[in-house]
Design a protein around this motif. Structure first.
Motif, mmCIF file in Angstrom:
data_model
loop_
_atom_site.group_PDB
_atom_site.id
_atom_site.type_symbol
_atom_site.label_atom_id
_atom_site.label_comp_id
_atom_site.label_asym_id
_atom_site.label_seq_id
_atom_site.Cartn_x
_atom_site.Cartn_y
_atom_site.Cartn_z
ATOM 1 N N GLY A 105 1.373 -24.668 10.614
ATOM 2 C CA GLY A 105 0.083 -24.168 11.063
ATOM 3 C C GLY A 105 0.081 -24.059 12.568
ATOM 4 N N TRP A 106 -1.033 -23.560 13.116
ATOM 5 C CA TRP A 106 -1.129 -23.426 14.573
ATOM 6 C C TRP A 106 -2.552 -23.660 15.037
ATOM 7 N N PHE A 107 -2.655 -24.149 16.263
ATOM 8 C CA PHE A 107 -3.949 -24.377 16.894
ATOM 9 C C PHE A 107 -4.328 -23.106 17.646
ATOM 10 N N ALA A 108 -5.436 -22.522 17.273
ATOM 11 C CA ALA A 108 -5.825 -21.213 17.799
ATOM 12 C C ALA A 108 -6.449 -21.351 19.179
ATOM 13 N N ILE A 109 -5.575 -21.473 20.188
ATOM 14 C CA ILE A 109 -6.048 -21.541 21.568
ATOM 15 C C ILE A 109 -6.110 -20.112 22.105
ATOM 16 N N VAL A 110 -6.798 -19.282 21.379
ATOM 17 C CA VAL A 110 -6.997 -17.875 21.731
ATOM 18 C C VAL A 110 -8.430 -17.517 21.380
ATOM 19 N N PRO A 111 -8.983 -16.470 21.958
ATOM 20 C CA PRO A 111 -10.323 -16.033 21.551
ATOM 21 C C PRO A 111 -10.356 -15.718 20.054
ATOM 22 N N ARG A 112 -11.499 -15.979 19.450
ATOM 23 C CA ARG A 112 -11.608 -15.815 18.002
ATOM 24 C C ARG A 112 -11.273 -14.402 17.542
ATOM 25 N N GLU A 113 -11.554 -13.403 18.380
ATOM 26 C CA GLU A 113 -11.305 -12.026 17.959
ATOM 27 C C GLU A 113 -9.818 -11.707 17.838
#
Length: 279
Positions: free
Chosen positions: A189-197
């Protein structure tokens, strides 16, 4: 969607009673996981405990909650030592560790730890291969560019074989293809350190790399994060729904950023649980 909480170590600092109480309360309230930040060395970083050591202590004070360092800078650490430390926490906690790893972006940290900043991505990929061997086999034979193990292994092995590994990517959005490829081929898995879009398109790219590697894309999770302290419940609940709508499998709530003292963090934690339970 599994909803956990971030341990506010930076604000609780060296108050170990407050850290214990927060972790135990999160466990008792049914939050699924507890995330702990990582920072080994950096000027002006403030008080921040080494995450794996802290989690071994937290393991003794909790029962059910998953323990998640997010993230250790893996290529700056010795691989066999990480394997042993992670396995020990997993045994101490009864199989509750989810290991977050990343490659970092601070060259000075690598210099201080005697490692090469410029080969960190390739080394991380090799390390992930060796970690899984060490967590699942009593005797390992491995020869890579950076690590070599001949007919040896760690004992005891972890409860989880292997321990799940999630990647915390850096570098903003969109993520570099090499990072997306690493997630799809090598991570759980990954931690979404990006904007939600950017999450949906990144997940699609992750899925392509997973399929090329013969993996099931549905097995790769994604975790978002939102702040709850100092915000109206309706506001942050909208964020919860938005993360769920983009396919997040996990979400981390944060009580940081509202200048709370220890009782204030506990109150925010309890209020968040009440809001979630009543929605």
């Amino acid at each position: 969607m599994r909803i956990g909480i971030s341990l506010p170590v930076r604000e609780l600092q060296n108050d170990m009673t407050a850290i214990r109480d927060f972790a135990q309360t999160a466990d008792e309230l049914g939050f699924t996981h507890l995330r702990v930040p990582e920072l080994l060395i950096r000027p002006g970083s403030g008080e921040l405990h080494e995450s794996l050591t802290l989690l071994s202590w937290v393991a003794a004070h909790t029962t059910n909650i998953e323990l998640v360092p997010s993230v250790i800078i893996l290529p700056a650490r010795q691989t066999v030592m990480v394997a042993k430390q992670a396995a020990t926490i997993d045994v101490l906690s009864g199989g509750r560790l989810r290991l977050g790893v990343g490659v970092g972006g601070n060259a000075e940290e690598y210099v201080a730890l005697g490692q090469d900043f410029h080969t960190r991505g390739r080394r991380c990929e090799e390390q992930l291969e060796l970690l899984r061997l060490l967590w699942t086999q009593e005797s390992v034979d491995f020869e890579g560019r950076w690590d070599r193990v001949e007919g040896a292994g760690i004992n005891p092995l972890p409860v989880q074989r292997p321990i799940p590994v999630w990647i915390g990517p850096g570098g903003g959005a969109p993520l570099a293809d090499r990072m997306v490829r690493r997630i799809g081929r090598l991570s759980d898995g990954w931690f979404a350190i990006v904007p939600r879009e950017h999450v949906a398109s990144t997940q699609e790219a992750v899925a392509r790399h997973a399929e090329e590697a013969g993996r099931d894309p549905a097995s790769i999770g994604v975790e978002g994060a939102i702040g709850v302290a100092g915000r109206e419940p309706s506001e942050w609940l909208a964020d919860v729904d938005a993360w769920e709508s983009v396919g997040a499998t996990h979400l981390c709530l944060r009580t940081l950023g509202a200048d709370l003292d220890a009782p204030g963090h506990l109150a925010a934690l309890r209020e968040a649980r009440e809001v979630l339970d009543s929605r």
